[in-house]
Design an enzyme around this catalytic site. Structure first.
Site, PDB file in Angstrom:
ATOM      1  CG  ASN A   6      53.613  26.292  45.172  1.00 48.53           C
ATOM      2  OD1 ASN A   6      54.315  26.186  44.147  1.00 48.53           O
ATOM      3  ND2 ASN A   6      52.829  27.503  45.396  1.00 48.53           N
TER       4      ASN A   6
ATOM      5  CB  CYS B  46      55.715  38.157  66.257  1.00 47.29           C
ATOM      6  SG  CYS B  46      56.544  37.037  64.960  1.00 47.29           S
TER       7      CYS B  46
ATOM      8  N   GLY C 154      61.419  33.948  50.764  1.00 47.10           N
ATOM      9  CA  GLY C 154      60.139  35.004  50.875  1.00 47.10           C
ATOM     10  C   GLY C 154      59.670  34.761  51.070  1.00 47.10           C
TER      11      GLY C 154
ATOM     12  CG  PHE D  11      63.584  25.152  42.885  1.00 42.68           C
ATOM     13  CD1 PHE D  11      63.194  26.249  43.097  1.00 42.68           C
ATOM     14  CD2 PHE D  11      63.205  24.974  41.228  1.00 42.68           C
ATOM     15  CE1 PHE D  11      62.313  26.809  42.194  1.00 42.68           C
ATOM     16  CE2 PHE D  11      61.854  25.507  40.713  1.00 42.68           C
ATOM     17  CZ  PHE D  11      61.263  26.354  41.239  1.00 42.68           C
ATOM     18  CG  LEU D  12      69.341  21.060  43.877  1.00 40.58           C
ATOM     19  CD1 LEU D  12      70.209  19.546  43.637  1.00 40.58           C
ATOM     20  CD2 LEU D  12      68.351  20.529  45.198  1.00 40.58           C
TER      21      LEU D  12
ATOM     22  CG  PHE E 168      50.183  24.075  38.987  1.00 41.93           C
ATOM     23  CD1 PHE E 168      50.871  23.638  39.992  1.00 41.93           C
ATOM     24  CD2 PHE E 168      49.037  23.589  39.064  1.00 41.93           C
ATOM     25  CE1 PHE E 168      50.047  22.609  40.880  1.00 41.93           C
ATOM     26  CE2 PHE E 168      48.788  22.701  38.924  1.00 41.93           C
ATOM     27  CZ  PHE E 168      49.048  22.170  40.366  1.00 41.93           C
ATOM     28  CG  LEU E 169      50.464  30.428  35.525  1.00 41.43           C
ATOM     29  CD1 LEU E 169      49.088  31.467  34.961  1.00 41.43           C
ATOM     30  CD2 LEU E 169      50.323  29.609  34.339  1.00 41.43           C
ATOM     31  NE  ARG E 170      58.301  27.799  35.070  1.00 43.12           N
ATOM     32  CZ  ARG E 170      58.729  27.218  34.768  1.00 43.12           C
ATOM     33  NH1 ARG E 170      60.196  27.331  34.505  1.00 43.12           N
ATOM     34  NH2 ARG E 170      58.868  27.060  32.705  1.00 43.12           N
TER      35      ARG E 170
END
Length: 641
Positions: A209, A261, A258, A250-251, A150-152
């Protein structure tokens, strides 16, 4: 406790370095000789703040060793981590071939009981598959563990050394306890180490995620509404964040977090209500389009680049089963259409076959005996690659309409170098001749089948089209006949959001030909050089295709950008600058893409003097609008009225 980490990419190198920092003896193994030699010299393969210091310090102390010899490295270890790549097939699945190969090699080389840990990001059920396929190679007992990371990026050392939680998926007491001992130095409270079943641990990674992505896309969707009704997303965020049930994290609205076809003229064979026919993707979409989305979008308008998704009930497409290597009709799970402006890959193979698709479209690659070798993107294919090919049957060839799907060049005669047959099944393989990239603007189409493949124009087999973590969750849900409608909506919003800065520039500047656009930031977030799926890629591609010149600066991602945009750099359409102010020289607009600390408080008077036109697109809403407007800037944020 002696550890071995297989793979020195982002996850493996951070894990190995941090475990060695706690006093453990760690051997990091990689097959890339140059990478191992560089690590021994203190040269990092990735940018991560502070990582070089930890690696160099522990390598000098002897706690951290680098090797290319897996067999010797595994001997005598107590715990072995698998941290190799699982390249996304961009359909929600992952290529697990490296994980399986490493697991097999480790089990054969082990000299005693072993805890074998999968650290790579893998789909739900991978540990069960590994045990079924590899456990017979083990000469000693094995404790199997799933231990997702769970690394940022940019904060990886802090996240590893001071984790919020550690997730351990294991079904044995011995394996669970050894993993607890391993992580105990990093946690203040033992309750931060969460032990659960392997499948729970595997799904936990994707679920976290997906939740974060949901919050981001929700705020982006609200931001777009704010612009239409004259509200300010920043005030909305403040009002929401003070609710303790929601919180502030996260607001923040922005330019997206990111897929791949086909152009509409590519064909496929379908079966619907008992009738088999050949249609182009364009024809197929129009036939199944609902009345709510029936109008063809105007490519000059904003909605030309929005995504429209269908789930046709009862529709099947001719597909290839990579495990059985046979062909059959497979249910179509989803069909999409969206606007696209960028480069299209023209893939030409032997037998006169040709496909036009986006460069990131995935394809199964076979070896010379017909076994699946892996998955590569269209723009990665070369003349060494063989692709699966549908060899039409006698019955097929009697139908002129269906025959046209497989014989785009009927007069071409196969030779030994053109076509290889697989004994006992209708799968043949053709060699790639060339892949060329050409500019394109228009609609593109994607399709997902239950077999994750589709037979397209000329008989070539292509992988499904959908792009990693949230897409993986969607893929798992579809495999189990469940529709994750919220997660799908999250993906749709994000796909649109990456186009917002470009659309704002078009509205403010009109014709973008010969306009100079400055970009601040290229990486997908601060404190990393990672540009995978970064919004900057979409923006640069669309600006260049529109005829604009781009000058960009990022504190650390210059090398990554150079590799991603080598052609644009050679042509002069893109210039990578030495600092943020150099990028502004005579620029018609500035777009803030990544909120690096260096960009948070610039000299705005100097910024305005350097620019030809004082237009600023604040893609991360970090600047005060009133201040900038008072300084004479034309300011546009995301969701700010």
């Amino acid at each position: 406790m002696k550890l071995c980490v297989i793979g020195t990419g982002y996850v493996g190198l951070v894990a190995g370095a941090c475990f060695s920092e706690s006093g453990r003896h760690v051997i990091c193994v990689d097959i890339n000789t140059q990478k191992i030699e560089n690590l021994r010299k203190g040269i990092m393969p990735i940018y991560e703040p502070g990582l070089d210091e930890v690696v160099i310090r522990n390598h000098q102390k002897g706690n951290l060793v680098f090797s290319t010899d897996l067999v010797t490295s595994v001997q005598g270890v107590d715990v072995c981590f698998i941290a190799v790549g699982t390249p996304p097939a961009q359909d929600g699945s992952a290529d697990l071939s490296q994980v399986f190969a490493v697991a097999e090699a480790v089990l054969k080389a082990a000299t005693g009981r072993l805890v074998l840990v999968v650290k790579s990001t893998v789909p739900v059920g991978t540990q069960d598959q590994l045990r079924a396929h590899c456990e017979h190679h083990a000469r000693f007992p094995v404790d199997w563990v799933s231990n997702p990371e769970f690394l940022r990026e940019g904060l990886a050392l802090k996240d590893f050394l001071e984790p919020d939680r550690v997730v351990i998926g294991c079904n044995t007491d011995r394996g669970s306890e050894m993993m607890r001992d391993l992580y105990r130095p990093f946690v203040e409270d033992a309750s931060q180490i969460l032990t659960m079943a392997p499948r729970d641990a595997e799904l936990c990674k994707y679920a976290c995620n997906a939740m974060l992505a949901t919050r981001i896309s929700f705020m982006n969707d609200l931001a777009n509404l704010c612009e239409r009704v004259g509200a300010n997303i920043e005030q909305i965020r403040r009002g929401m964040g003070t609710d303790h049930r929601i919180g502030h994290h996260f607001l923040y609205a922005g330019v997206g977090y990111g897929g791949s076809c086909f152009v509409g003229q590519e064909t496929l064979q379908i079966r619907y209500q008992g009738r088999v026919e050949v249609l182009t993707f364009e024809e197929l979409f129009e036939r199944f389009q609902t009345t709510e989305t029936q109008d063809e979008p105007d490519e000059t308008q904003e909605d030309a680049f929005s995504l429209c998704s269908l789930a046709p009930n009862g529709l099947e497409a001719l597909s290839w089963d990579p495990e059985r290597q046979n062909f059959s009709f497979s249910p179509v799970m989803a069909l999409t259409r969206r606007g696209y402006e960028g480069e299209i890959a023209h893939l030409r193979a032997s037998m006169g076959t040709h496909i036009a698709c986006t460069g990131d479209h995935p394809f199964y690659v076979l070896d010379e005996v017909g076994d699946v070798q892996g998955i590569k993107l269209a723009n990665e294919l070369d003349a060494r690659d063989w692709l699966p090919f549908h060899l039409p049957t006698a019955e097929t060839l009697q139908n002129d309409e269906i025959n046209s799907l497989f014989c785009s060049t009927p007069s071409s005669q196969p030779t030994a170098s053109d076509l290889r047959l697989n004994k006992g099944n209708p799968t043949a393989r053709v060699r790639v001749k060339e892949v060329t990239m050409e500019p394109y603007k228009g609609l593109v189409y994607s399709l997902e089948t239950a077999y994750q493949t589709v037979v397209t124009t000329g008989g070539l087999v292509a992988h499904n089209c959908f792009p990693k973590d949230t897409q993986a969750l969607l893929h798992v849900a579809r495999q189990h006949d469940y529709d994750l409608r919220i997660v799908q909506a999250v993906e749709d919003v994000n796909a649109h959001q990456k186009s917002v800065p470009f659309l704002k520039l078009k509205r403010l500047l009109g014709d973008l030909r010969n306009k100079k656009i400055a970009l601040w930031g290229l990486a997908f977030k601060p404190e990393t050089d990672d540009m995978r799926e970064a919004p900057s890629i979409v923006l640069i591609q669309r600006l260049i295709e529109a005829g604009a010149r781009v000058s960009a600066y990022d504190p650390v991602a210059e090398e990554t950008a150079g590799a991603a945009f080598s052609d644009a750099l050679r042509s002069g359409a893109l210039r990578l600058c030495d600092d943020e102010y150099q990028a502004l020289d005579q620029a018609d607009a500035l777009v803030l893409v990544t909120e690096w600390l260096a960009f948070r408080d610039p000299d705005f008077e100097q910024v305005r003097r350097l620019m030809r036109q004082p237009i600023l697109i604040d893609g991360r809403n970090i600047y005060p609008p009133e201040k900038l407007k008072a300084l004479g800037f034309v300011y546009e944020g995301i969701g700010r009225s």
